[in-house]
Design an enzyme around this catalytic site. Structure first.
Site, PDB file in Angstrom:
ATOM      1  N   SER A  57      26.407  41.060  45.329  1.00  0.00           N
ATOM      2  CA  SER A  57      27.661  41.083  44.573  1.00  0.00           C
ATOM      3  C   SER A  57      28.612  39.955  44.949  1.00  0.00           C
ATOM      4  CB  SER A  57      28.365  42.432  44.769  1.00  0.00           C
ATOM      5  OG  SER A  57      28.623  42.663  46.146  1.00  0.00           O
ATOM      6  N   GLY A  94      24.801  45.028  44.697  1.00  0.00           N
ATOM      7  CA  GLY A  94      24.107  46.114  45.367  1.00  0.00           C
ATOM      8  C   GLY A  94      22.783  45.736  45.990  1.00  0.00           C
ATOM      9  N   ASN A 122      24.636  44.175  52.159  1.00  0.00           N
ATOM     10  CA  ASN A 122      24.351  45.569  51.825  1.00  0.00           C
ATOM     11  C   ASN A 122      23.416  46.229  52.838  1.00  0.00           C
ATOM     12  OD1 ASN A 122      25.895  45.930  49.343  1.00  0.00           O
ATOM     13  ND2 ASN A 122      24.500  44.428  48.469  1.00  0.00           N
ATOM     14  N   ASP A 203      39.190  46.965  47.231  1.00  0.00           N
ATOM     15  CA  ASP A 203      38.190  47.624  48.074  1.00  0.00           C
ATOM     16  C   ASP A 203      38.096  47.017  49.469  1.00  0.00           C
ATOM     17  OD1 ASP A 203      36.789  45.244  47.697  1.00  0.00           O
ATOM     18  OD2 ASP A 203      35.233  46.125  46.448  1.00  0.00           O
ATOM     19  N   HIS A 206      35.264  42.813  48.661  1.00  0.00           N
ATOM     20  CA  HIS A 206      34.887  41.758  47.717  1.00  0.00           C
ATOM     21  C   HIS A 206      36.049  40.801  47.495  1.00  0.00           C
ATOM     22  CE1 HIS A 206      31.957  44.953  46.705  1.00  0.00           C
ATOM     23  NE2 HIS A 206      31.144  43.922  46.522  1.00  0.00           N
TER      24      HIS A 206
END
Length: 239
Positions: A57, A94, A122, A203, A206
């Site tokens: 991502s 992801g 991840n 979040d 990111h």
């Protein structure tokens, strides 16, 4: 009685004339081949360098406008610096290193000249065994080496919640693999951006558009080294 036909000298080309004609034809053909070669070389020189940004991502542009995604901003920045490049977006939100390995063959096409590998975040977030992450990255890098593609490997760091041992094992994967494969290495993809609220989305993981721009600014010298490797490779193939 059959009449005899006298063959006059005018009907027989002189030997010197035949030889001269052959020389001229050969010279013209050589000139045409040389001109064609020059055109082909010029076309190769003008061909954009295609770099695939291969990641998760952080590469794909999760949560930002399409024009703010890492590959788009990087391409724009490099073109402004005079580089004839195309940066394709090979990021999938992801993705773990295992998912990246599973799709490498169809993500990295035959038209790719070099690859930026950005994977591992991840794995760390999920607490995947660093040995598994290392093995997946090892296979990815070996596959790219088998295709003779220059690579810029970007490092990632583990969150602290898994403990010091996990963090040490995970963080060591990237510099060690870069050294083993003699790769260009950018130590930490989120350098200068992580934990800065002004450069991240809500979040906290990111980067926002400004954060991506900061990543691009910091990683550019390493990408320019990657471009240099592609140019050197092209020159060697011509010689």
């Amino acid at each position: 009685m059959q009449k005899r036909h006298n063959v006059t000298a005018e009907r027989i080309p002189a030997v010197g004339q035949v030889v001269s004609t052959a020389i001229i034809v050969n010279m013209l053909m050589a000139i045409m081949l040389f001109a064609s070669s020059l055109q082909a070389n010029a076309a190769d020189d003008n061909k954009p360098i295609h770099i695939a940004a291969f990641g998760d991502s952080l590469t794909s542009g999760y949560g930002v406008r399409p024009t703010d995604a890492f590959p788009i901003q990087l391409q724009k920045h490099l073109k402004a610096r005079g580089h004839n490049v195309t940066i394709s977006n090979g990021g999938v939100a992801g993705d773990t290193t295992a998912a990246g390995l599973a799709r490498i063959d169809w993500t990295i096409g035959d038209d790719v000249d070099a690859v930026i590998v950005e994977l591992g975040a991840n794995d760390a977030l999920r607490g995947i065994d660093p040995k598994v992450t290392r093995e997946n990255l090892q296979k990815i890098l070996s596959a790219l080496a088998g295709r003779n593609l220059p690579v810029l490997l970007t490092g990632m760091r583990s969150p602290a919640n898994w403990g010091e041992t996990y963090s040490d094992d995970f963080d060591a994967i990237f510099p060690e693999l870069a050294k083993e494969h003699s790769l260009l290495f950018y130590p930490f993809f989120l350098d200068g951006v992580i934990l800065d609220v002004k450069l991240n989305q809500k979040d906290g993981m990111h980067p926002n558009g400004k954060g991506v721009a900061e990543i691009v600014r910091r990683i550019t010298p390493s990408v320019e080294e990657l471009i240099g490797k592609v140019k050197a490779q092209r020159a060697a193939e011509k010689s």
